[in-house]
Design an enzyme around this catalytic site. Structure first.
Site, PDB file in Angstrom:
ATOM      1  CG  HIS A 168      -2.007  -0.911   1.294  1.00  0.00           C
ATOM      2  ND1 HIS A 168      -2.226  -1.779   2.336  1.00  0.00           N
ATOM      3  CD2 HIS A 168      -3.020  -1.130   0.409  1.00  0.00           C
ATOM      4  CE1 HIS A 168      -3.321  -2.493   2.093  1.00  0.00           C
ATOM      5  NE2 HIS A 168      -3.818  -2.122   0.929  1.00  0.00           N
ATOM      6  CB  CYS A 255      -3.117  -2.199   8.832  1.00  0.00           C
ATOM      7  SG  CYS A 255      -1.497  -2.075   8.183  1.00  0.00           S
TER       8      CYS A 255
HETATM    9  C1  CIR Z   1      -3.470  -7.792   3.204  1.00  0.00           C
HETATM   10  O1  CIR Z   1      -2.646  -8.264   2.426  1.00  0.00           O
HETATM   11  O2  CIR Z   1      -4.489  -7.227   2.808  1.00  0.00           O
HETATM   12  C2  CIR Z   1      -3.227  -7.919   4.692  1.00  0.00           C
HETATM   13  N1  CIR Z   1      -2.544  -9.137   4.959  1.00  0.00           N
HETATM   14  C3  CIR Z   1      -2.450  -6.736   5.224  1.00  0.00           C
HETATM   15  C4  CIR Z   1      -3.191  -5.445   5.137  1.00  0.00           C
HETATM   16  C5  CIR Z   1      -2.403  -4.306   5.658  1.00  0.00           C
HETATM   17  N2  CIR Z   1      -3.182  -3.111   5.644  1.00  0.00           N
HETATM   18  C6  CIR Z   1      -2.685  -1.890   5.541  1.00  0.00           C
HETATM   19  O3  CIR Z   1      -1.488  -1.723   5.326  1.00  0.00           O
HETATM   20  N3  CIR Z   1      -3.524  -0.875   5.582  1.00  0.00           N
END
Ligand code: CIR
Length: 260
Positions: A168, A255
């Site tokens: 991201h 996150c």
């Molecule tokens: C994913 O790949 O969607 C999750 N394992 C990690 C999401 C992390 N979210 C973020 O950086 N906002």
């Protein structure tokens, strides 16, 4: 937008579930340990609460292994909330799970209807604009739909670059205050922060870039001493939280919460 973008009265978090072992990851660097993740998550929630904010702690959802990463479901703005449309098919259902909580917090709730996709991890709200990075999870149509809603609410949205191989946009940057960004050098080199004061994470400590400014605190992943010291010297009150387990799933400090 003139309100400071790091002063919050509430945050929303969700407990990690046992299914976290099935969470998405770009690369297999080990299976996350639920007990360790729960312990770090409790430290994270305690740090948020220590600022005086109320934390709405949601129950774990076994059916959604990545649901602990609540940031990707919603964009919280002063005017209202926008429900995201994750680019990862396995994460789509998390949005409906979050909706009742968001409706209880906001009078105005909008949604990205599609066909495009946007995940909250690709959105950085600064003191005067919304930066959105296109990524494998956030596409042009999603950005366009988000831009329309943001414009109705008086926000300027600017599309920026997410470095290749980075999950991201905010994997590589965070807001420290309305005009100050913490960033990796590789992301800053794209010029997306021209006009801002930019603090670089230390060389080799790129994973420290995903931090959050939450009221008087900066929450950052532990294990990045040179970046922590730099932030301390710059006058920020840093709290270090273990991110060892979330890192196995490409997750970081931002996150784990929605901040409103
Ligand atoms: C994913 O790949 O969607 C999750 N394992 C990690 C999401 C992390 N979210 C973020 O950086 N906002």
């Amino acid at each position: 937008m003139s309100n400071p973008t790091y002063e919050f009265t509430r945050a929303i978090t969700r407990r990690p579930s046992a299914s976290i072992v099935d969470g998405l990851r770009a690369e297999d660097i080990g299976t996350p340990d639920l007990d360790k993740m729960l312990s770090a998550h409790a430290d994270y929630v305690a740090a948020l609460k220590s600022t005086g904010a109320k934390v709405i702690e949601l129950n774990a959802i076994e059916a959604h292994p990545d649901a602990v990463f609540v940031e990707d479901t919603t964009l919280c703005l002063p005017q209202g909330a926008i429900m995201m449309r994750p680019g990862a098919p396995s994460r789509m259902g998390e949005v409906a799970e979050m909706l009742p909580t968001i409706r209880a917090c906001y009078d105005e709730v909008r949604e990205i209807k599609g066909p495009g996709h946007v995940e909250g991890g690709d959105i950085l709200v600064t003191g005067h604009e919304i930066l959105v990075g296109r990524s494998d999870r956030t596409d042009a149509k999603g950005v366009a739909e988000l831009a329309e809603i943001a414009a109705e609410w008086g926000h300027q949205l600017r599309e920026v670059f997410t470095p290749p191989g980075v999950l991201h946009f905010k994997t590589d940057c965070s807001l420290m205050d309305a005009e100050t960004i913490l960033s990796t050098k590789r992301l800053d080199a794209s010029g997306c922060f021209d006009g801002y004061r930019v603090l670089h994470v230390a060389e080799g400590e790129e994973a420290a870039a995903n931090a959050i400014r939450f009221n008087n605190l900066v929450l950052m992943a532990s294990g990045f001493p040179r970046t922590a010291e730099m932030l301390d010297k710059a006058g920020y009150q840093v709290v270090e939280i273990s991110n060892s387990e979330c890192a196995k799933l490409d997750g970081g400090m931002s996150c784990l919460s929605l901040r409103l």
